[in-house]
Design a protein around this motif. Structure first.
Motif, PDB file in Angstrom:
ATOM      1  N   LEU A   1      -6.155   6.268 -13.811  1.00 39.11           N
ATOM      2  CA  LEU A   1      -7.357   6.176 -12.978  1.00 39.11           C
ATOM      3  C   LEU A   1      -8.607   6.568 -13.769  1.00 39.11           C
ATOM      4  O   LEU A   1      -9.661   5.947 -13.636  1.00 39.11           O
ATOM      5  CB  LEU A   1      -7.229   7.092 -11.760  1.00 39.11           C
ATOM      6  CG  LEU A   1      -6.321   6.573 -10.659  1.00 39.11           C
ATOM      7  CD1 LEU A   1      -6.172   7.617  -9.577  1.00 39.11           C
ATOM      8  CD2 LEU A   1      -6.873   5.273 -10.084  1.00 39.11           C
ATOM      9  N   MET A   2      -8.452   7.611 -14.583  1.00 38.27           N
ATOM     10  CA  MET A   2      -9.573   8.062 -15.401  1.00 38.27           C
ATOM     11  C   MET A   2     -10.051   6.929 -16.300  1.00 38.27           C
ATOM     12  O   MET A   2     -11.239   6.665 -16.429  1.00 38.27           O
ATOM     13  CB  MET A   2      -9.109   9.251 -16.244  1.00 38.27           C
ATOM     14  CG  MET A   2     -10.206   9.947 -16.998  1.00 38.27           C
ATOM     15  SD  MET A   2     -10.732  11.420 -16.135  1.00 38.27           S
ATOM     16  CE  MET A   2      -9.373  12.528 -16.490  1.00 38.27           C
TER      17      MET A   2
ATOM     18  N   ARG B   1      -3.461  -5.175 -10.403  1.00 37.67           N
ATOM     19  CA  ARG B   1      -4.526  -5.373  -9.404  1.00 37.67           C
ATOM     20  C   ARG B   1      -5.823  -4.714  -9.859  1.00 37.67           C
ATOM     21  O   ARG B   1      -6.900  -5.245  -9.627  1.00 37.67           O
ATOM     22  CB  ARG B   1      -4.088  -4.832  -8.047  1.00 37.67           C
ATOM     23  CG  ARG B   1      -2.909  -5.585  -7.464  1.00 37.67           C
ATOM     24  CD  ARG B   1      -2.734  -5.292  -5.985  1.00 37.67           C
ATOM     25  NE  ARG B   1      -1.381  -5.629  -5.565  1.00 37.67           N
ATOM     26  CZ  ARG B   1      -0.389  -4.751  -5.480  1.00 37.67           C
ATOM     27  NH1 ARG B   1      -0.613  -3.469  -5.738  1.00 37.67           N
ATOM     28  NH2 ARG B   1       0.812  -5.134  -5.112  1.00 37.67           N
ATOM     29  N   PHE B   2      -5.712  -3.556 -10.542  1.00 33.59           N
ATOM     30  CA  PHE B   2      -6.925  -2.932 -11.088  1.00 33.59           C
ATOM     31  C   PHE B   2      -7.525  -3.834 -12.171  1.00 33.59           C
ATOM     32  O   PHE B   2      -8.735  -4.007 -12.234  1.00 33.59           O
ATOM     33  CB  PHE B   2      -6.619  -1.545 -11.670  1.00 33.59           C
ATOM     34  CG  PHE B   2      -6.444  -0.481 -10.623  1.00 33.59           C
ATOM     35  CD1 PHE B   2      -7.542   0.011  -9.925  1.00 33.59           C
ATOM     36  CD2 PHE B   2      -5.193   0.021 -10.328  1.00 33.59           C
ATOM     37  CE1 PHE B   2      -7.376   0.992  -8.958  1.00 33.59           C
ATOM     38  CE2 PHE B   2      -5.022   1.007  -9.359  1.00 33.59           C
ATOM     39  CZ  PHE B   2      -6.122   1.498  -8.670  1.00 33.59           C
TER      40      PHE B   2
ATOM     41  N   VAL C   1      -9.524   3.661 -15.879  1.00 33.97           N
ATOM     42  CA  VAL C   1     -10.110   2.567 -15.088  1.00 33.97           C
ATOM     43  C   VAL C   1     -11.554   2.909 -14.727  1.00 33.97           C
ATOM     44  O   VAL C   1     -12.463   2.081 -14.852  1.00 33.97           O
ATOM     45  CB  VAL C   1      -9.298   2.315 -13.796  1.00 33.97           C
ATOM     46  CG1 VAL C   1     -10.028   1.354 -12.882  1.00 33.97           C
ATOM     47  CG2 VAL C   1      -7.927   1.776 -14.128  1.00 33.97           C
ATOM     48  N   MET C   2     -11.748   4.166 -14.307  1.00 31.58           N
ATOM     49  CA  MET C   2     -13.084   4.606 -13.915  1.00 31.58           C
ATOM     50  C   MET C   2     -14.057   4.463 -15.090  1.00 31.58           C
ATOM     51  O   MET C   2     -15.166   3.940 -14.932  1.00 31.58           O
ATOM     52  CB  MET C   2     -12.984   6.068 -13.479  1.00 31.58           C
ATOM     53  CG  MET C   2     -14.151   6.557 -12.695  1.00 31.58           C
ATOM     54  SD  MET C   2     -14.071   5.932 -11.003  1.00 31.58           S
ATOM     55  CE  MET C   2     -15.790   6.016 -10.580  1.00 31.58           C
TER      56      MET C   2
ATOM     57  N   PRO D   1       3.988   3.438  -5.978  1.00 26.72           N
ATOM     58  CA  PRO D   1       3.594   4.774  -6.423  1.00 26.72           C
ATOM     59  C   PRO D   1       2.086   4.864  -6.639  1.00 26.72           C
ATOM     60  O   PRO D   1       1.432   3.862  -6.928  1.00 26.72           O
ATOM     61  CB  PRO D   1       4.340   4.932  -7.754  1.00 26.72           C
ATOM     62  CG  PRO D   1       4.607   3.549  -8.221  1.00 26.72           C
ATOM     63  CD  PRO D   1       4.767   2.711  -6.986  1.00 26.72           C
ATOM     64  N   LYS D   2       1.548   6.078  -6.472  1.00 23.79           N
ATOM     65  CA  LYS D   2       0.117   6.279  -6.739  1.00 23.79           C
ATOM     66  C   LYS D   2      -0.119   6.172  -8.227  1.00 23.79           C
ATOM     67  O   LYS D   2       0.690   6.652  -9.020  1.00 23.79           O
ATOM     68  CB  LYS D   2      -0.318   7.659  -6.241  1.00 23.79           C
ATOM     69  CG  LYS D   2      -0.440   7.714  -4.741  1.00 23.79           C
ATOM     70  CD  LYS D   2      -1.137   8.977  -4.288  1.00 23.79           C
ATOM     71  CE  LYS D   2      -1.261   8.953  -2.767  1.00 23.79           C
ATOM     72  NZ  LYS D   2      -1.833  10.156  -2.205  1.00 23.79           N
ATOM     73  N   PRO D   3      -1.246   5.549  -8.605  1.00 22.35           N
ATOM     74  CA  PRO D   3      -1.531   5.446 -10.036  1.00 22.35           C
ATOM     75  C   PRO D   3      -1.709   6.836 -10.657  1.00 22.35           C
ATOM     76  O   PRO D   3      -2.180   7.753  -9.985  1.00 22.35           O
ATOM     77  CB  PRO D   3      -2.833   4.660 -10.103  1.00 22.35           C
ATOM     78  CG  PRO D   3      -3.291   4.447  -8.708  1.00 22.35           C
ATOM     79  CD  PRO D   3      -2.262   4.926  -7.771  1.00 22.35           C
TER      80      PRO D   3
ATOM     81  N   GLY E   1       0.355  -2.363  -9.389  1.00 21.22           N
ATOM     82  CA  GLY E   1      -0.923  -1.708  -9.114  1.00 21.22           C
ATOM     83  C   GLY E   1      -1.863  -1.859 -10.298  1.00 21.22           C
ATOM     84  O   GLY E   1      -3.040  -2.171 -10.131  1.00 21.22           O
TER      85      GLY E   1
ATOM     86  N   ARG F   1     -14.783   0.810 -15.741  1.00 25.21           N
ATOM     87  CA  ARG F   1     -15.679   0.236 -14.737  1.00 25.21           C
ATOM     88  C   ARG F   1     -17.111   0.726 -14.941  1.00 25.21           C
ATOM     89  O   ARG F   1     -18.064  -0.001 -14.733  1.00 25.21           O
ATOM     90  CB  ARG F   1     -15.204   0.595 -13.323  1.00 25.21           C
ATOM     91  CG  ARG F   1     -13.883  -0.063 -12.917  1.00 25.21           C
ATOM     92  CD  ARG F   1     -13.972  -1.571 -12.846  1.00 25.21           C
ATOM     93  NE  ARG F   1     -14.937  -2.051 -11.897  1.00 25.21           N
ATOM     94  CZ  ARG F   1     -14.652  -2.575 -10.716  1.00 25.21           C
ATOM     95  NH1 ARG F   1     -13.408  -2.696 -10.343  1.00 25.21           N
ATOM     96  NH2 ARG F   1     -15.596  -3.014  -9.925  1.00 25.21           N
ATOM     97  N   GLU F   2     -17.258   1.985 -15.335  1.00 27.29           N
ATOM     98  CA  GLU F   2     -18.605   2.512 -15.570  1.00 27.29           C
ATOM     99  C   GLU F   2     -19.251   1.831 -16.767  1.00 27.29           C
ATOM    100  O   GLU F   2     -20.438   1.523 -16.747  1.00 27.29           O
ATOM    101  CB  GLU F   2     -18.550   4.037 -15.754  1.00 27.29           C
ATOM    102  CG  GLU F   2     -18.369   4.730 -14.413  1.00 27.29           C
ATOM    103  CD  GLU F   2     -18.417   6.246 -14.499  1.00 27.29           C
ATOM    104  OE1 GLU F   2     -17.782   6.801 -15.412  1.00 27.29           O
ATOM    105  OE2 GLU F   2     -19.079   6.860 -13.646  1.00 27.29           O
TER     106      GLU F   2
ATOM    107  N   PRO G   1      -3.195   9.971 -12.793  1.00 25.73           N
ATOM    108  CA  PRO G   1      -4.577  10.411 -13.028  1.00 25.73           C
ATOM    109  C   PRO G   1      -5.138   9.857 -14.339  1.00 25.73           C
ATOM    110  O   PRO G   1      -6.301   9.461 -14.397  1.00 25.73           O
ATOM    111  CB  PRO G   1      -4.455  11.933 -13.088  1.00 25.73           C
ATOM    112  CG  PRO G   1      -3.224  12.258 -12.313  1.00 25.73           C
ATOM    113  CD  PRO G   1      -2.291  11.102 -12.523  1.00 25.73           C
TER     114      PRO G   1
ATOM    115  N   GLU H   1       0.787  -1.223   0.000  1.00 26.45           N
ATOM    116  CA  GLU H   1       0.000   0.000   0.000  1.00 26.45           C
ATOM    117  C   GLU H   1       0.826   1.282   0.000  1.00 26.45           C
ATOM    118  O   GLU H   1       0.624   2.167  -0.818  1.00 26.45           O
ATOM    119  CB  GLU H   1      -0.882  -0.032   1.235  1.00 26.45           C
ATOM    120  CG  GLU H   1      -2.177   0.679   1.065  1.00 26.45           C
ATOM    121  CD  GLU H   1      -3.054   0.419   2.274  1.00 26.45           C
ATOM    122  OE1 GLU H   1      -3.267  -0.758   2.602  1.00 26.45           O
ATOM    123  OE2 GLU H   1      -3.503   1.391   2.878  1.00 26.45           O
TER     124      GLU H   1
END
Lengths: 136, 189
Positions: B92-93, B157-158, B95-96, B85-87, B154, B99-100, B89, B81
């Motif tokens: 993430l956009m 995992r997504f 992935v979002m 590193p943080k994914p 990461g 998922r939608e 932006p 955790e």
């Protein structure tokens, strides 16, 4: 794992699920993800001219605790000033929802989402001010 | 623990999983408590502990994400955790949005769409694994070079979350279909 009643309530009846227009200059969008588990969370705020969050929406793809954390976060920040919303800490969410240690990262994600939405709103406002100054 | 050493596998990402499964089965059989019925208490305990570590090693190596985690850790690169590193932006956009789309396909009971979305993510999962395979290929590389690949963990995992969700939707649809058939309803394929 046993979820607390509050988590179950928020997970089964999430508040403020939805989308705000991300192109609206008064809307800030926070998008965060947890690489350790693959959860992704979007939290949006609509801020009025007095700097008060008049609406908040979220969409979370993740476990019940992640949904509950973001649902609670939107409930809490609605009607608050940006500075007040910024002051919300993940421990507040942990305490309210009785999250177990393995689910603390869900509350961290929600806190990050609030901060990231506020940062996005401020960046938009700053860009608008700059554009105005240039136009004059 | 080094799961590669435990199962006598080369320390690399691409492995012959069929051969490894066979090794695991043979070791498990050799370490079975029945084989130690007349052994001393300490020998029995040692065999039991060895059997547990053999099982754990197999669980780690057969799972591409856990296998990659083990490889990073063996190179002294921490995972988890707070270490990764943080994914980005942009990621993430994406992935979002995916998922939608998946949620929408589920609401519309559009199984074709669900399968297509899953296939696209499956391709990206494969691409991530190929990059890990090329980096952890048994030759020695600098920790810096390998650490740059940490975001792949990461991302995988997504992707896995996405693929789990997609198969849950497919199962749900199959069950609904079976239930409908059991009720004697006319089912249109």
């Amino acid at each position: 794992m046993a979820y607390s009643e509050k988590v179950i309530d928020h997970a089964e009846n999430p508040r403020n699920v939805g989308t705000l227009d991300k192109d609206d200059p008064n809307v800030g969008t926070g998008l965060v993800g947890a690489p350790a588990c693959g959860d992704v969370m979007r939290l949006q705020i609509k801020v009025n001219d007095d700097g008060i969050i008049e609406d908040a929406k979220f969409k979370t793809f993740g476990c019940g605790s992640a949904i509950a954390s973001s649902s609670l976060a939107t409930e809490w920040i609605k009607g608050k000033k940006l500075e007040e919303a910024e002051a919300i800490r993940n421990v507040d969410i942990v305490n309210e929802l009785n999250l177990p240690p393995v689910k603390i990262h869900c509350s961290v994600l929600a806190e990050d989402a609030i901060k990231s939405a506020i940062a996005d709103y401020r960046a938009k406002q700053a860009a608008r001010q700059a554009a105005k100054a240039n136009a004059q | 623990m080094d799961p590669f050493a435990t199962l006598g596998a080369p320390r690399r990402f691409d492995l012959d999983l069929a051969a490894l499964e066979k090794t695991h089965r043979e070791l498990s059989r050799a370490l079975h408590p029945d084989k130690f019925a007349s052994a001393s208490a300490s020998e029995r305990r040692a065999a039991l502990e060895k059997a547990a570590s053999v099982n754990e090693a197999w669980r780690v190596l057969r799972d591409p994400i856990r296998r990659a985690e083990a490889l990073f850790q063996l190179e002294g690169i921490e995972v988890g955790e707070t270490k990764e590193p943080k994914p980005s932006p942009a990621f993430l956009m994406e992935v979002m949005e995916q998922r939608e789309e998946l949620a929408e396909a589920r609401a519309k009971k559009d199984l074709d769409r669900v399968r297509k979305l899953a296939a696209a993510i499956g391709e990206r999962m494969k691409a991530a694994q190929e990059r890990l395979g090329a980096a952890f290929d048994g030759s020695s590389r600098s920790a810096d070079e390998l650490a740059r690949l940490l975001p792949l963990l990461g991302e995988m995992r997504f992707y896995r979350r996405f693929l789990d969700e997609a198969s849950a939707i497919e199962e749900e649809a199959e069950e609904a279909l079976l239930a409908a058939e059991a009720n004697g309803e006319k089912v249109h394929a």
